[in-house]
Each structure stands twice: as structure tokens, then as C-alpha cells.
Design a protein around this motif. Sequence first.
Motif, PDB file in Angstrom:
ATOM      1  N   SER A 286      31.383  35.317  49.918  1.00  0.00           N
ATOM      2  CA  SER A 286      31.679  34.927  48.530  1.00  0.00           C
ATOM      3  C   SER A 286      30.599  34.055  47.913  1.00  0.00           C
ATOM      4  O   SER A 286      30.728  33.645  46.752  1.00  0.00           O
ATOM      5  CB  SER A 286      33.024  34.182  48.473  1.00  0.00           C
ATOM      6  OG  SER A 286      34.077  34.988  48.950  1.00  0.00           O
ATOM      7  N   THR A 288      27.774  32.522  45.869  1.00  0.00           N
ATOM      8  CA  THR A 288      27.060  32.861  44.640  1.00  0.00           C
ATOM      9  C   THR A 288      25.836  31.970  44.443  1.00  0.00           C
ATOM     10  O   THR A 288      24.876  32.373  43.788  1.00  0.00           O
ATOM     11  CB  THR A 288      27.976  32.721  43.415  1.00  0.00           C
ATOM     12  OG1 THR A 288      28.466  31.377  43.330  1.00  0.00           O
ATOM     13  CG2 THR A 288      29.155  33.681  43.512  1.00  0.00           C
ATOM     14  N   ASN A 313      26.807  39.243  46.398  1.00  0.00           N
ATOM     15  CA  ASN A 313      27.288  38.325  45.364  1.00  0.00           C
ATOM     16  C   ASN A 313      26.350  37.171  45.042  1.00  0.00           C
ATOM     17  O   ASN A 313      26.563  36.459  44.054  1.00  0.00           O
ATOM     18  CB  ASN A 313      28.649  37.747  45.778  1.00  0.00           C
ATOM     19  CG  ASN A 313      29.712  38.813  45.907  1.00  0.00           C
ATOM     20  OD1 ASN A 313      29.811  39.702  45.063  1.00  0.00           O
ATOM     21  ND2 ASN A 313      30.497  38.749  46.976  1.00  0.00           N
TER      22      ASN A 313
END
Length: 437
Positions: A286, A288, A313
Motif C-alpha cells: 500500500s 505511496t 502504488n
Amino acid sequence: MSVDVIGCILCGARGPAQPIVSEASRPWCPKSTYLQSTCDLCREFEQLENEINQLLEKRRQLKTRISLYHRKEIIQNIPPEVLSNIFHFFISSGSELDPSSPLILGAICGRWRAIAWATPSLWTSITIILNATSLGNKQQLAREWLSRAGQLPLSISITTSADWEDELPTIPVALLSGLIDAVNEYANRRRVLDIQLPSSMLPLFQADPHGISILHTLKIDPGTLLEVERVSEIFNPTNPRPSPAVVEIISVAFQSVRICWNNVTHLDVTFFSIDECCEVLRQAPSLTSCSFDSIMPDEDEFPLPESPLLHPNLTSLRVGTFHRDRFFQHVVFPSLRFLSVECHDVGLPTEDIISFLLRSPSPLHELHLLSFESEGSEFIIQILSAAPSLKIFHLNPLTEDDHDPSPLFRRLQIRHPSAPTVPNSYRNSKPWFTAGR
């Protein structure tokens, strides 16, 4: 002492007069002498003036008391919920406030103390600075402070005084563990946990025994910035394992931070090896935003990917290194929009960066190349050619070569007549050099 019959120096009337023995009795007359005198009427006038001044001073003092009394009445009439909101704004109005601000409010008066103690939002953030002289008191203070926060999420920061290393051997282990036990009692409500303690204390932090964790931000800094002192003590709260979104780690091995990495979106680490960087990218899908500062050579703790590791991501990446490492050989970031590479006095891994950019067809918007040994402008053209979507380019080499961007832009125009790779904004180490299309 003889008294002459002379005229009053104020009104001119003749009659018995008394000498003035000091200038202080007639301050308005700088030429007063022992022989000068005033009449009875003038002395009475002076006496009245003095009485008037005394009454005016008394009036001023009385007005002050009246003002304070009515001000107190106004404060007393403010509803508790309004005062509670005022206290909240006072606590959160700026970072320069003393961390013990709620205690300051409680020291004003009994009513303020009762309202402050009953306002949970005032007690959701605590900074504990450990030292040998007051460790026992801080254990009790921490428990009382955190208990007043009700059921609200907590931000807890624990750090040490400057002379902690000298004091540590003299502090009973029971006191240290007792303080951290007090913090562990509220593990189910820890939203931010900032640990700036010796690494030997990391294993003392435990999870909530009821299996609840709302930890959002985890920061660990054992106080050493030397890679040779990188610590391996384990931060391992279990049941449940924390699952933060923001993680900052300095000089702690990846395996020593036992958390669930699935939910991490922002990561900032210092002194990870290449294999650790790849492993955290593998375990944190996840992510970023990521910063790897001072990347170290491969330590063979984890297998390097046989083919470049794809992370779909990641949009922002900062990389800092003291070595010509091969980090960019092992990764692909198709969503990357911001890239900063700082080489700390070594040359840029130009070929690896170019290969990485060509391998990652990302919409790269901004590129920073910092603190590297300059190798001329040719490599800049090659890198820009591999990043056609670039809008902002920041160049800051160690040497003063190519401070004037004009030759570089001329070469870009020659090589690419349509100038597709010339960024909208170019900045080098001299901030007044900018250029646009």
C-alpha cells in the motif's frame, strides 16, 4: 533659628513664614533654598494637593480591584463547555507551548482545574522526557495524565535527557519497566507512538491484551546515527500485531520491527540495506510515499528479487546513498511521479537510473538529483531523454559545473528539435536559474 518676615515666594503675601528645609518639599521649584519660605495659605494649598493625589491613587487602586472582581465574575459565569473549548484552543494553538500546558491551566484556580481535568481532549498528547532524578514521579504522572483522556486516541512520545547514557546504569530496571508498563496500559488507544529510547528498551513495549490496536504512526529512533551501531533489539508487540499507516525508523534492522506492513502508506527509514529495502517494498503493497536514506550494501538478510520488483502504488520516492549501490536495478514503479536521488559525495548510478526510468513507464513529474559528483552534462541529457513526462528538474551537484543551464538547454534543443524532454521548470544549486518552455 530666626524667622524673617518676608514675602511668600508663591503668592507674594507678607507675614510670618516658615523656612523650607529641603528641595523635596517644593519639587516644582529647582531654586528652593533654606531661606525661601511659604505662607499659611500656600502650605494649606500644598496639603490639599497632596491629599488629592493620595485620593487619586486610592481611586486608581480601587478601580483595579473592581475590574479584577468583575473580570472574575465574568470568568465564573462562562459555561464549563465554553471554557473547555477555550482550553482546547489554548493547548493546540502552537508547538511552542510547554507540553505540560494542561497542568498550567489546572494551577489557576479550583474551577479551572475541575474543568481541565474533566476535558479529555486536553490530555490526548503526552511527551515524557526520561531522566534519573524524576523517573518515579513521571510514572505516576503518565498514568494520571493518560487516564484523563477518557477513551480518545493517544499520541505518546518518550525520549531521554541529554545525559541519559551517563544516568542509565544508575537507574533501577524496575523504574524503567514500570514507566513503559504505564504506557502499555493504554496500548489499545495508542494512535501515535514515538520511541526515542535506547534499543534495549524496545522489547518492553507490548500490545493490548484484549487484541485492540489503532496505531496509525510509529516512530523508532534509538539515538544512534552510525550504521555500525545499527541495533537488532526487537520491537515485537503481538496479539494483535500493530498495523500502522505511517512508519519512521532510524538505525533499526527491518527484522527487528515486527509489525504488519500491509497498511503502511508512508515510510521513512535510515540505514536499510538494499535487500531490506526490497523486502519492505514486497511486504508493504500500500506504500505511496517512501524515503530510503543512507542505503547500505546488501547484507544477505533477504533474497534479492530475481526480476525487478513491481510496486504499483508508489508515487513518491526519495533515495539517499553513500555507495554506488544497485537499488534501481531491482525495482519497477509504474505510478511514480516524484523521484529524488541524493548520492552523498559519490557519482550517480546513471546507467541504473536510465534503465529504471525506461523500465518504469511512469508519469514522472518531478526529478531531483542532489549532492553527487558531477560527470558532465551528457548524463543529464540521457536521464531527461528517459523521462519525457518530466515537468520539474532540480539539479544540485557537488561541483560548480554547469551552474549556467543555458548550454544544457542548447544541447537539448540540438538533440531534440521538438524539445519534448525539456522540463517546464529547471532548478540547479543556484535558485535564481529557472527556465520554462
